[in-house]
Design an enzyme around this catalytic site. Structure first.
Site, short mmCIF file in Angstrom:
data_model
loop_
_atom_site.label_atom_id
_atom_site.label_comp_id
_atom_site.label_asym_id
_atom_site.label_seq_id
_atom_site.Cartn_x
_atom_site.Cartn_y
_atom_site.Cartn_z
N GLU A 106 -5.69 -8.48 0.51
CA GLU A 106 -6.38 -8.16 1.76
C GLU A 106 -7.84 -7.86 1.44
O GLU A 106 -8.14 -7.18 0.46
CB GLU A 106 -5.80 -6.92 2.46
CG GLU A 106 -4.43 -7.11 3.06
CD GLU A 106 -3.91 -5.86 3.77
OE1 GLU A 106 -4.72 -5.03 4.22
OE2 GLU A 106 -2.68 -5.73 3.85
N GLU A 141 0.80 -1.23 0.00
CA GLU A 141 0.00 0.00 0.00
C GLU A 141 0.83 1.28 0.00
O GLU A 141 0.80 2.06 0.97
CB GLU A 141 -0.97 0.00 1.19
CG GLU A 141 -1.90 -1.21 1.21
CD GLU A 141 -3.04 -1.07 2.24
OE1 GLU A 141 -2.93 -0.22 3.13
OE2 GLU A 141 -4.02 -1.81 2.13
C1 FCB Z 1 -4.76 -2.05 5.38
C2 FCB Z 1 -3.41 -2.46 5.94
C3 FCB Z 1 -3.49 -3.52 7.00
C4 FCB Z 1 -4.67 -3.33 7.91
C5 FCB Z 1 -5.93 -3.14 7.11
C6 FCB Z 1 -7.18 -3.01 7.95
O1 FCB Z 1 -4.68 -0.75 4.89
O2 FCB Z 1 -2.58 -2.93 4.91
O3 FCB Z 1 -2.26 -3.53 7.68
O4 FCB Z 1 -4.43 -2.31 8.78
O5 FCB Z 1 -5.81 -2.03 6.28
#
Ligand code: FCB
Length: 451
Positions: free
Chosen positions: A351, A166
């Site tokens: 994610e 990110e």
């Molecule tokens: C993302 C992050 C991860 C976690 C989630 C909820 O932005 O990569 O570490 O905090 O959000």
């Protein structure tokens, strides 16, 4: 024959990151990170909480891998703490830090779980921050050297490497608004930081091509932006918001240039950048990881700096405990857009998940989390819809394997499919973990049946 929603070798996994789960940040000779410092700066993290003890995974890694195996996970995405490997960020290698990750990947292999290792999930060594951190272009070389140490040590086990997690959040939270470490707020620093992150990624890919035998990519958080109304102002604001979050990273990686909106957003903070840098940034990689949580409904608001818009809450829609709208359709749209407009590379959802109103502790040994099950089910169906539309999606990693330290929000926000009691370190798989195990066991056949 029932329709198959996911391709045969689709990888079902879960994600975590080092600082959020490991604890013991200075153990065995590790150097402090910017998060170690940030958490110790009064007022930065809810309730003054820190990444200690987090989930004490540094000591419980073996039990945690056993738990993953019991859940039936096929992949595990974790991150490596730079300061455990190179306590000063560069130069001297700390063998004990390397040994920790060696043991972890060996245990994963012995358990039939494929590792995806992220090289940078926000925990820059403090010693490098003292030299300017991500604002200093030398960080590109420091990162490539660090990456090379790991490629040499662990490529026999690590199937996928993710360079940076990110870059937008690193830039926006760390250097533009300051809510995350190292807590700077400067439109002059932020664009340089983003550029250096992308260059660091590109140089690590180059280093990998000389050494590595598996796959390497980057992980972007992408957030579709929809206008709050049909007005020209809202549509224009949506264009800027999309450029600031999504195209700032997709365009240079896949098209070799920044969107023209950048100078509109950052004004005189937007720097002249050497053309040749884009040859580094767009070095061919093997996959793209996408983190998806929510979309942003965008209304023009000239008083908001940079993006000149605000997010409009959608009445009547489910939101998680951070206020993020639950909108699975946007995941389908996003995957289709990336595949259609940017790249035919294999994609992974690296994610996806949510913090919801779970009971704070197990009741009769159980944690019922119907909203998380609903979130997972609808997002997996949305991913399947994208696959049906031709998107080459190869795997899904839920965020997160277990409750953990949610950065500046501390421990109150629980994203795990496994509940963690931070006093006893007891792990209790939530109902969503059972649901996810069943998804894995049936290859997604249980999804259509409802939660
Ligand atoms: C993302 C992050 C991860 C976690 C989630 C909820 O932005 O990569 O570490 O905090 O959000």
């Amino acid at each position: 024959m029932p329709e198959t929603l996911f391709p045969p070798r689709f990888v079902w996994g879960a994600s975590t990151s080092a600082y959020q789960i490991e604890g013991s940040p200075l153990a065995d000779g590790a150097g402090p990170s910017i998060w170690h410092r940030f958490c110790r700066t009064p007022g930065k993290v809810a309730n003054g909480e820190t990444g200690e003890p987090a989930c004490d995974h540094y000591h419980r890694w073996k039990d945690d891998v056993a738990l993953m195996k019991r859940l039936g996970l096929q992949g595990y995405r974790f991150s490596i703490a730079w300061g455990r490997i190179l306590p000063e960020g560069r130069g001297r290698v700390n063998q004990k830090g390397l040994d920790f990750y060696r043991r972890l990947v060996d245990e994963l292999a012995a358990s039939g779980i494929e590792p995806m290792a992220t090289l940078y999930h926000w925990d820059l060594p403090a010693a490098l921050d003292d030299l300017g951190g991500w604002t200093n272009r030398d960080v590109v070389g420091w990162f490539a050297d660090y990456a090379e140490v790991l490629f040499r040590a662990l490529d026999d086990r690590v199937r996928w490497w993710a360079t940076i997690n990110e870059p937008w959040v690193v830039m926006d939270g760390g250097y533009l608004h300051g809510g995350l470490a190292p807590g700077h707020a400067s439109p002059y620093e932020a664009p340089i930081v983003a550029h250096n992150l992308l260059l660091a990624h590109g140089e690590a890919v180059a280093a990998y091509r000389a050494i590595g035998k598996n796959q390497i990519g980057i992980v972007l958080n992408l957030e579709p932006k929809d206008p709050a109304s049909d007005s020209a102002e809202d549509r224009d604001a949506t264009r800027l918001a999309d450029a600031q979050v999504n195209r700032h990273f997709l365009d240079p990686l896949f098209r070799g240039s920044y969107p023209e909106e950048m100078s509109e957003i950052y004004g005189d903070g937007w720097p002249e950048l050497p053309r040749s840098d884009f040859d580094v940034i767009r070095r061919p990689m093997d996959f793209l990881g996408i983190n998806y949580y929510t979309r942003g409904v965008t209304a023009a608001d000239p008083s908001v700096p940079y993006i000149r818009s605000r997010r409009v809450p959608q009445p009547g829609r489910l939101r998680n405990t951070l206020g993020w709208e639950v909108r699975p359709e946007s995941l389908t749209e996003l995957l289709v857009r990336v595949h259609r407009d940017y790249t035919r590379l294999p994609l992974f959802i690296t994610e996806n998940g949510g913090a919801f109103y779970d009971p704070p502790s197990p009741i009769d040994g159980r944690v019922e989390d119907p909203l998380r099950i609903h979130y997972l089910r609808t997002h997996l169906l949305a991913a399947a819809e994208a696959i049906r539309g031709g998107v080459d999606l190869r795997g899904y990693f839920v965020w997160s394997l277990m409750d953990n330290f949610e950065w500046s929000l501390g421990y109150a926000q629980r994203f795990g499919i496994v509940h963690v009691d931070y006093r006893t370190q007891q792990r209790t798989p939530k109902q969503s973990a059972e649901f996810y195990s069943e998804v894995i066991r049936t290859g997604g056949a249980n999804l259509a049946r409802g939660a």
